[in-house]
Enzyme design. Structure first.
Site, short mmCIF file in Angstrom:
data_model
loop_
_atom_site.label_atom_id
_atom_site.label_comp_id
_atom_site.label_asym_id
_atom_site.label_seq_id
_atom_site.Cartn_x
_atom_site.Cartn_y
_atom_site.Cartn_z
CG HIS A 181 35.35 29.78 42.35
ND1 HIS A 181 34.64 30.71 41.62
CD2 HIS A 181 35.65 30.40 43.53
CE1 HIS A 181 34.53 31.83 42.32
NE2 HIS A 181 35.13 31.68 43.49
CD GLU A 182 36.94 28.84 46.80
OE1 GLU A 182 37.84 29.68 47.00
OE2 GLU A 182 35.72 29.13 46.85
CG HIS A 185 39.73 32.75 44.54
ND1 HIS A 185 39.51 33.96 43.96
CD2 HIS A 185 38.51 32.33 44.99
CE1 HIS A 185 38.21 34.27 44.03
NE2 HIS A 185 37.59 33.29 44.65
CG HIS A 191 34.88 36.69 42.98
ND1 HIS A 191 34.85 37.03 44.31
CD2 HIS A 191 34.94 35.34 42.93
CE1 HIS A 191 34.87 35.93 45.04
NE2 HIS A 191 34.94 34.89 44.24
CE1 TYR A 240 31.26 36.24 44.42
CE2 TYR A 240 29.94 38.21 44.63
CZ TYR A 240 30.99 37.44 45.05
OH TYR A 240 31.76 37.87 46.10
ZN LIG Z 1 35.60 33.06 44.86
#
Ligand SMILES: [Zn+2]
Length: 331
Positions: A181-182, A185, A191, A240
């Site tokens: 996930h990071e 980014h 998101h 999320y």
């Molecule tokens: Zn994030």
């Protein structure tokens, strides 16, 4: 192709109708300098690592209904830009040239944590054309993977120079999904649930959101967002979980189609849509041919299910593992 018009497009946070969501598109008209406009994230984008984030994460474990990166006091929980960014809140960002992402691991991680970081990178290599490679002296722009700050966070896209991806250990590295996930980014995505058209798919339960964290659910500006033809993706590793930033243990994100609830917020690996978006952003040949099934099925990061003992208590993982047999054509 994914540069649309001449403005900047923030894709990951939100997305676009026919271009659903989450990647950032960039304006590279200024001699290669690419600038996504993330100003709608406000001052939070410069928030310093907080003690509160550290405390929350120290109390986090993998049975939590929230993901660790959703516990940060940063923009959208886990997005950070260095204060040295130019021009106020409009910060530079960019794709990584030729899909090469120089990195070095500067934090002190134990072997399990390091294993998950390296596994995350190997999964990128398997399913995309991105090349994470060890930084050399000639690489000015690179990712430094650290754990010296609180929280799990990254900036978005290449911002120039050294940029940190912080993975507070062990919370941010107990599963491979958070490093994935990071790093997503860091390669240019925001998101999923903040796509501009998300209200067609989910209801945000504002009354259940911790006071002061409502901005984490802001929709991206549709004029600044773009996507790659991937429909809203509950399974995205950038979505999320349903109780992100909940003040009362009740859901903050409620799918309009209740059957999607259990799919939200997974951190076991990429969804097929995630891979499509990355591969389109970086003009990669589609490498997901080996993934079959519909968009809701994730190519689980744990190609060897036996490697995933730690998370066996998670029904999501079990479901994902159950799909493995037909999801993959093993090489
Ligand atoms: Zn994030």
């Amino acid at each position: 192709m994914w540069q649309i018009g001449s403005v900047f497009f923030v894709a990951a946070l939100s997305n676009v109708r026919s271009w659903p969501f989450d990647s950032i598109s960039f304006d590279d008209s200024d001699d290669g300098v690419v600038m996504p406009d993330l100003s709608y994230l406000g001052e939070r984008i410069f928030r310093k690592p907080s003690l509160e984030t550290g405390r929350l994460l120290e109390n986090w474990d993998h049975t939590s209904e929230m993901n660790p990166e959703e516990m940060g006091e940063y923009a959208e929980g886990d997005i950070v830009f260095p204060k040295t960014a130019r021009n106020g809140l409009v910060t530079e960002s960019a794709r990584w040239p030729n899909g090469e992402v120089p990195y070095q691991i500067d934090g002190f991680f134990d072997s399990d944590s390091l294993g998950n970081i390296k596994k995350a990178i190997s999964i990128y290599h398997k399913y995309t054309c991105l090349k994470f490679r060890k930084r050399t002296a000639s690489d000015n722009d690179y990712i430094s993977i650290v754990n010296s700050n609180t929280g799990c966070w990254s900036s978005v896209g290449r911002i120039g120079g050294k940029q940190e991806v912080n993975l507070q250990s062990p919370s941010c590295v107990t599963r491979v999904g958070t490093p994935i996930h990071e790093l997503m980014h860091a390669v240019g995505f925001l998101h999923e649930q903040n796509r501009y058209e998300r209200d067609d798919y989910v209801t945000i339960a504002w009354q259940n959101i911790r006071s002061g964290h409502e901005n984490n659910f802001d929709k991206a500006d549709d004029a600044k967002t773009t996507g790659y033809g991937v429909p809203y993706d509950f399974r995205s590793v950038m979505h999320y979980s349903g109780k992100a930033f909940s003040v009362n243990g009740k859901p903050t994100i409620i799918p309009k189609d209740s059957s999607k609830a259990e799919k939200m917020g997974q951190r076991e690996g990429f969804s097929k849509g995630d891979l499509t978006k990355i591969n389109k952003m970086y003009n990669c040949p589609e490498k997901t041919d080996e993934v079959t099934g519909n968009n809701n099925n994730i190519p689980d990061s744990n190609n060897n299910a036996s490697e995933n003992k730690e998370n066996n208590s998670n029904p999501l993982v079990e479901a994902a593992q159950g799909f493995l047999g037909w999801l993959f054509h093993k090489k």
